[in-house]
Design an enzyme around this catalytic site. Structure first.
Site, PDB file in Angstrom:
ATOM      1  N   CYS A   1       5.875  -0.238   6.882  1.00  0.00           N
ATOM      2  CA  CYS A   1       5.537   0.944   6.098  1.00  0.00           C
ATOM      3  C   CYS A   1       6.723   1.285   5.208  1.00  0.00           C
ATOM      4  CB  CYS A   1       5.247   2.123   7.041  1.00  0.00           C
ATOM      5  SG  CYS A   1       4.769   3.649   6.196  1.00  0.00           S
ATOM      6  N   LEU A   2       6.456   1.630   3.962  1.00  0.00           N
ATOM      7  CA  LEU A   2       7.551   2.015   3.064  1.00  0.00           C
ATOM      8  C   LEU A   2       8.264   3.264   3.572  1.00  0.00           C
ATOM      9  CD1 LEU A   2       5.804   1.329  -0.374  1.00  0.00           C
ATOM     10  CD2 LEU A   2       7.750   0.080   0.594  1.00  0.00           C
TER      11      LEU A   2
ATOM     12  N   HIS B   1      -4.357   1.823   7.672  1.00  0.00           N
ATOM     13  CA  HIS B   1      -2.978   2.319   7.736  1.00  0.00           C
ATOM     14  C   HIS B   1      -2.773   3.448   6.717  1.00  0.00           C
ATOM     15  CE1 HIS B   1       1.561   1.484   7.849  1.00  0.00           C
ATOM     16  NE2 HIS B   1       1.420   2.219   6.753  1.00  0.00           N
ATOM     17  N   GLU B   2      -3.257   3.239   5.497  1.00  0.00           N
ATOM     18  CA  GLU B   2      -3.061   4.247   4.441  1.00  0.00           C
ATOM     19  C   GLU B   2      -3.927   5.485   4.699  1.00  0.00           C
ATOM     20  OE1 GLU B   2      -0.575   3.743   2.766  1.00  0.00           O
ATOM     21  OE2 GLU B   2      -0.367   1.578   3.016  1.00  0.00           O
TER      22      GLU B   2
ATOM     23  N   GLN C   1       2.997   9.953   1.297  1.00  0.00           N
ATOM     24  CA  GLN C   1       4.340   9.358   1.355  1.00  0.00           C
ATOM     25  C   GLN C   1       5.229   9.768   0.181  1.00  0.00           C
ATOM     26  OE1 GLN C   1       2.414   5.267   2.034  1.00  0.00           O
ATOM     27  NE2 GLN C   1       4.419   5.034   2.993  1.00  0.00           N
TER      28      GLN C   1
ATOM     29  N   HIS D   1      -2.176   7.806   6.961  1.00  0.00           N
ATOM     30  CA  HIS D   1      -1.178   8.653   6.286  1.00  0.00           C
ATOM     31  C   HIS D   1      -1.809   9.952   5.788  1.00  0.00           C
ATOM     32  CE1 HIS D   1       2.519   6.334   6.116  1.00  0.00           C
ATOM     33  NE2 HIS D   1       1.908   5.264   5.618  1.00  0.00           N
TER      34      HIS D   1
ATOM     35  N   GLY E   1       0.829  -1.197   0.000  1.00  0.00           N
ATOM     36  CA  GLY E   1       0.000   0.000   0.000  1.00  0.00           C
ATOM     37  C   GLY E   1       0.863   1.245   0.000  1.00  0.00           C
TER      38      GLY E   1
HETATM   39  C1  QAP Z   1       1.102  -0.816   4.864  1.00  0.00           C
HETATM   40  O1  QAP Z   1       3.197  -1.248   3.961  1.00  0.00           O
HETATM   41  C2  QAP Z   1       0.798  -2.092   5.578  1.00  0.00           C
HETATM   42  O2  QAP Z   1       9.990  -2.162   5.962  1.00  0.00           O
HETATM   43  C3  QAP Z   1       1.873  -0.998   3.601  1.00  0.00           C
HETATM   44  O3  QAP Z   1      11.827  -2.812   4.140  1.00  0.00           O
HETATM   45  C4  QAP Z   1       1.802  -2.869   6.129  1.00  0.00           C
HETATM   46  O4  QAP Z   1       3.733  -1.868   1.904  1.00  0.00           O
HETATM   47  C5  QAP Z   1      -0.461  -2.501   5.696  1.00  0.00           C
HETATM   48  C6  QAP Z   1       7.832  -2.490   3.055  1.00  0.00           C
HETATM   49  C7  QAP Z   1       1.505  -4.032   6.784  1.00  0.00           C
HETATM   50  C8  QAP Z   1      -0.772  -3.676   6.334  1.00  0.00           C
HETATM   51  C9  QAP Z   1       0.211  -4.438   6.862  1.00  0.00           C
HETATM   52  C10 QAP Z   1       8.252  -2.257   4.346  1.00  0.00           C
HETATM   53  C11 QAP Z   1       8.778  -2.845   2.124  1.00  0.00           C
HETATM   54  C12 QAP Z   1       6.433  -2.351   2.661  1.00  0.00           C
HETATM   55  C13 QAP Z   1       9.582  -2.389   4.695  1.00  0.00           C
HETATM   56  C14 QAP Z   1       4.091  -1.690   3.028  1.00  0.00           C
HETATM   57  C15 QAP Z   1      10.520  -2.719   3.734  1.00  0.00           C
HETATM   58  C16 QAP Z   1      10.116  -2.958   2.444  1.00  0.00           C
HETATM   59  C17 QAP Z   1       5.465  -1.893   3.495  1.00  0.00           C
HETATM   60 CO    CO Z   2       2.682   3.369   5.472  1.00  0.00          CO
END
Ligand code: QAP
Ligand code: CO
Length: 168
Positions: A92-93, A134-135, A51, A138, A46
């Site tokens: 989270c990215l 979560h989004e 972001q 943001h 997401g």
């Molecule tokens: C939000 O998060 C989310 O640490 C989206 O090194 C996360 O896409 C919603 C990511 C979990 C529900 C559950 C994170 C990629 C991606 C990192 C992401 C990383 C590389 C996170």
């Molecule tokens: Co995030």
């Protein structure tokens, strides 16, 4: 294809509140395309416009294993369907390398516009429900690290600042 730069915690721009999109036109569709490219390139599930330093209410999500089921949410609104809670290890990215357990409502109802400007409503559960909440945080300037202890948040902040210093 255009990749956008992803802001990292604790960049204060991540605290900006996003404005409503007035009309879903070609400008907004181009932002959606670039956000999807950026999310897939970074292997995310997401991404919120906040972001990538665009302060408009736009979210892209793909929770599919096959990475070919993009979902777009413009001007999303959310209702909690019942009081059941769900805990998930969120990442989270904008907080790369860190994951923490966050508890949120399990059942929600989300109404939004798609990339064609058409209104739709879904009632997601599980990972998609977590991801939308979560989004949507943001877009309000909120991050998942705001739900963890000050101790953990400060530790994450200091580690990311150190990494950002050595990269700059
Ligand atoms: C939000 O998060 C989310 O640490 C989206 O090194 C996360 O896409 C919603 C990511 C979990 C529900 C559950 C994170 C990629 C991606 C990192 C992401 C990383 C590389 C996170
Ligand atoms: Co995030």
């Amino acid at each position: 294809m255009a990749l956008l730069e992803i802001l990292e915690f604790p960049n204060p721009k991540l605290r900006t509140k996003a404005a409503q999109v007035e009309t879903v036109d070609e400008r907004v569709q181009a932002i959606v395309r670039d956000m999807l490219d950026t999310m897939y390139d970074a292997s995310g599930v997401g991404l919120a416009a906040t972001q990538v330093d665009i302060h408009e209410q736009i979210i892209v999500i793909d929770v599919s294993e096959s990475r070919d089921e993009p979902q777009v949410f413009i001007n999303p609104s959310i209702e909690i369907v019942d009081e059941e809670q769900f805990e998930y290890d969120e990442g989270c990215l904008s907080v790369p390398g860190f994951y923490e357990a966050v508890t949120r409502p399990k059942h929600v109802r989300v109404t939004a516009l798609n990339e064609q400007g058409e209104s739709f409503t879904i009632e997601p559960e599980g990972l998609l429900a977590v991801c939308i909440q979560h989004e949507m945080d943001h877009l309000q300037g909120k991050l998942f690290v705001d739900y963890v202890s000050n101790f953990k948040r400060n530790r994450i902040r200091n580690k990311l600042l150190k990494k950002q210093r050595t990269r700059a």
